[in-house]
Design a protein around this motif. Structure first.
Motif, mmCIF file in Angstrom:
data_model
loop_
_atom_site.group_PDB
_atom_site.id
_atom_site.type_symbol
_atom_site.label_atom_id
_atom_site.label_comp_id
_atom_site.label_asym_id
_atom_site.label_seq_id
_atom_site.Cartn_x
_atom_site.Cartn_y
_atom_site.Cartn_z
ATOM 1 N N ALA A 41 54.054 46.899 24.588
ATOM 2 C CA ALA A 41 54.362 45.947 24.048
ATOM 3 C C ALA A 41 54.919 44.514 25.106
ATOM 4 O O ALA A 41 54.341 43.925 24.697
ATOM 5 C CB ALA A 41 56.073 45.997 24.333
ATOM 6 N N ILE A 42 54.480 44.801 26.557
ATOM 7 C CA ILE A 42 54.274 43.308 27.625
ATOM 8 C C ILE A 42 52.748 43.011 26.692
ATOM 9 O O ILE A 42 52.136 41.979 26.654
ATOM 10 C CB ILE A 42 53.955 43.994 28.531
ATOM 11 C CG1 ILE A 42 55.722 44.276 29.149
ATOM 12 C CG2 ILE A 42 53.485 42.519 29.470
ATOM 13 C CD1 ILE A 42 55.864 45.136 30.210
ATOM 14 N N ALA A 43 51.572 44.252 26.384
ATOM 15 C CA ALA A 43 49.948 43.525 26.395
ATOM 16 C C ALA A 43 50.407 42.781 25.113
ATOM 17 O O ALA A 43 48.900 42.099 24.637
ATOM 18 C CB ALA A 43 49.069 44.908 26.485
ATOM 19 N N GLY A 44 51.158 43.837 24.281
ATOM 20 C CA GLY A 44 51.181 42.676 22.744
ATOM 21 C C GLY A 44 51.587 41.795 23.356
ATOM 22 O O GLY A 44 51.045 40.900 22.052
ATOM 23 N N GLY A 45 52.767 41.583 23.194
ATOM 24 C CA GLY A 45 53.400 39.868 23.523
ATOM 25 C C GLY A 45 52.423 39.107 23.770
ATOM 26 O O GLY A 45 52.551 38.033 23.875
ATOM 27 N N ARG A 46 51.880 39.841 24.964
ATOM 28 C CA ARG A 46 51.085 38.402 25.332
ATOM 29 C C ARG A 46 50.037 37.938 24.249
ATOM 30 O O ARG A 46 49.404 36.834 24.644
ATOM 31 C CB ARG A 46 50.285 39.186 27.360
ATOM 32 C CG ARG A 46 51.478 39.163 27.962
ATOM 33 C CD ARG A 46 51.285 38.940 29.024
ATOM 34 N NE ARG A 46 50.350 37.813 29.619
ATOM 35 C CZ ARG A 46 49.446 38.090 30.985
ATOM 36 N NH1 ARG A 46 50.407 38.316 31.632
ATOM 37 N NH2 ARG A 46 48.573 36.929 31.241
ATOM 38 N N ILE A 47 49.941 39.246 24.171
ATOM 39 C CA ILE A 47 48.300 39.007 23.134
ATOM 40 C C ILE A 47 48.854 37.656 22.023
ATOM 41 O O ILE A 47 48.237 37.340 21.123
ATOM 42 C CB ILE A 47 47.238 39.713 22.733
ATOM 43 C CG1 ILE A 47 46.481 40.705 23.433
ATOM 44 C CG2 ILE A 47 46.997 39.854 21.619
ATOM 45 C CD1 ILE A 47 46.281 41.834 23.126
ATOM 46 N N VAL A 48 50.061 37.899 21.807
ATOM 47 C CA VAL A 48 50.642 37.379 20.299
ATOM 48 C C VAL A 48 51.010 35.919 20.690
ATOM 49 O O VAL A 48 50.238 35.033 20.352
ATOM 50 C CB VAL A 48 51.967 38.021 19.661
ATOM 51 C CG1 VAL A 48 52.668 36.797 19.149
ATOM 52 C CG2 VAL A 48 51.129 39.333 18.722
ATOM 53 N N ASP A 127 43.091 38.331 31.827
ATOM 54 C CA ASP A 127 43.284 37.288 31.931
ATOM 55 C C ASP A 127 44.949 37.203 30.877
ATOM 56 O O ASP A 127 45.497 37.019 31.283
ATOM 57 C CB ASP A 127 42.676 36.113 31.406
ATOM 58 C CG ASP A 127 42.274 35.923 32.313
ATOM 59 O OD1 ASP A 127 41.467 36.083 33.494
ATOM 60 O OD2 ASP A 127 40.537 34.725 32.134
ATOM 61 N N LEU A 128 44.612 38.548 29.951
ATOM 62 C CA LEU A 128 45.646 38.522 28.843
ATOM 63 C C LEU A 128 47.236 39.972 29.717
ATOM 64 O O LEU A 128 48.134 39.704 29.915
ATOM 65 C CB LEU A 128 45.370 38.958 27.943
ATOM 66 C CG LEU A 128 45.096 38.266 26.667
ATOM 67 C CD1 LEU A 128 43.965 38.747 25.820
ATOM 68 C CD2 LEU A 128 45.550 36.461 26.947
ATOM 69 N N LEU A 129 45.844 40.841 30.077
ATOM 70 C CA LEU A 129 47.246 42.294 30.861
ATOM 71 C C LEU A 129 47.142 42.302 32.386
ATOM 72 O O LEU A 129 47.556 41.520 32.727
ATOM 73 C CB LEU A 129 46.495 43.091 29.819
ATOM 74 C CG LEU A 129 46.072 43.625 28.501
ATOM 75 C CD1 LEU A 129 44.996 44.661 27.743
ATOM 76 C CD2 LEU A 129 47.706 43.093 27.101
ATOM 77 N N LEU A 130 45.955 42.972 32.642
ATOM 78 C CA LEU A 130 45.923 43.839 34.235
ATOM 79 C C LEU A 130 45.044 42.635 34.776
ATOM 80 O O LEU A 130 43.774 43.517 33.895
ATOM 81 C CB LEU A 130 46.236 44.706 34.236
ATOM 82 C CG LEU A 130 47.813 45.541 33.726
ATOM 83 C CD1 LEU A 130 47.345 46.628 34.424
ATOM 84 C CD2 LEU A 130 48.882 44.823 35.231
ATOM 85 N N PRO A 131 44.966 42.314 35.516
ATOM 86 C CA PRO A 131 43.530 42.503 36.380
ATOM 87 C C PRO A 131 42.909 43.630 36.398
ATOM 88 O O PRO A 131 42.944 44.535 37.040
ATOM 89 C CB PRO A 131 43.732 41.727 37.908
ATOM 90 C CG PRO A 131 44.851 41.766 38.467
ATOM 91 C CD PRO A 131 45.721 42.297 36.929
ATOM 92 N N GLY A 132 41.261 42.731 36.205
ATOM 93 C CA GLY A 132 40.052 44.454 36.241
ATOM 94 C C GLY A 132 40.374 44.945 34.835
ATOM 95 O O GLY A 132 39.194 46.318 34.537
ATOM 96 N N VAL A 133 41.189 45.140 33.646
ATOM 97 C CA VAL A 133 40.937 45.427 32.736
ATOM 98 C C VAL A 133 39.977 44.578 31.819
ATOM 99 O O VAL A 133 39.430 43.799 31.733
ATOM 100 C CB VAL A 133 42.054 45.131 31.372
ATOM 101 C CG1 VAL A 133 41.698 45.627 30.170
ATOM 102 C CG2 VAL A 133 43.292 45.609 31.873
ATOM 103 N N PRO A 134 38.603 46.216 31.457
ATOM 104 C CA PRO A 134 37.786 45.296 30.762
ATOM 105 C C PRO A 134 37.539 45.044 29.368
ATOM 106 O O PRO A 134 38.611 45.434 28.572
ATOM 107 C CB PRO A 134 36.413 46.718 30.747
ATOM 108 C CG PRO A 134 37.877 47.862 30.761
ATOM 109 C CD PRO A 134 38.766 47.684 31.498
#
Length: 155
Positions: A41-48, A127-134
Motif C-alpha cells: 500500500a505504501i509503495a502504491g501510494g508513493r508511485i501514485v 528512490d520510490l520504495l526502499l533503498p536497494g530495490v532494483p
C-alpha cells in the motif's frame, strides 16, 4: 497398570485438544502477510504521488511553453520549467525527455492555439520504495495549455 496407562493417554489427548498457543501461531502466520500488505500500500501510494508530481511538471512546462513567442524559446522554456518543477518536488529522474507540440504558436493572431507538452521521467524504484530495490518505472504525462489568442507571436 491399565488404569495408569489410560489416565496418561487421557492427559495426552486433552493436551492435543487444548487451544493454548493457537493465538501465537495465528499471529505468526498473519503478521508477515499484514506487513507485506502495508508495504504494498505504501509503495502504491508513493508511485501514485510521484505520477502526480510528473503531471504537475508537465502542466508547468506547458504553461511556460504557451507564454513563449517562438518554437525555439518554447522548447527551451518547457524543458527548463519541467526540470525545475521535478527538482522542486524532489523527483530524481534517471532519464527525462520533454517533447512539445507548439503548432499553436503558429496560428494567426485572433485565433486560439494550444501547446502540448509530454514529459517522460524514468525513476529508479530505490528512490520510490526502499533503498536497494532494483528496477525503474517510467512515468509519462501530457498537458495542453491554451495560447492567448491576442498575444503577439513570431511563429
Amino acid at each position: 497398570m491399565n488404569l495408569v496407562k489410560s489416565r496418561r493417554r487421557l492427559r495426552w489427548t486433552n493436551r492435543l485438544r487444548e487451544d493454548r498457543g493457537s493465538e501465537a501461531i495465528a499471529t505468526a502466520i498473519v503478521t508477515p502477510l499484514l506487513l507485506m500488505l502495508l508495504c504494498m500500500a505504501i509503495a502504491g501510494g508513493r508511485i501514485v504521488t510521484s505520477g502526480a508530481k510528473v503531471d504537475a511538471a508537465a502542466e508547468d512546462a506547458a504553461r511556460a511553453a504557451s507564454i513563449s513567442r517562438t518554437y525555439g524559446s518554447a522548447q527551451a522554456e518547457a524543458s527548463a520549467a519541467a526540470a525545475r518543477s521535478l527538482n522542486d518536488q524532489g523527483i530524481r529522474c534517471a532519464s527525462t525527455s520533454t517533447s512539445i507540440d507548439s503548432s499553436g504558436l503558429a496560428v494567426p493572431l485572433g485565433q486560439v492555439g494550444t501547446v502540448t507538452v509530454t514529459i517522460s521521467c524514468t525513476v529508479p524504484l530505490s528512490d520510490l520504495l526502499l533503498p536497494g530495490v532494483p528496477g525503474s518505472k517510467t512515468m509519462t504525462s501530457s498537458f495542453t495549455s491554451v495560447v492567448d489568442a491576442y498575444r503577439s507571436r513570431e511563429g
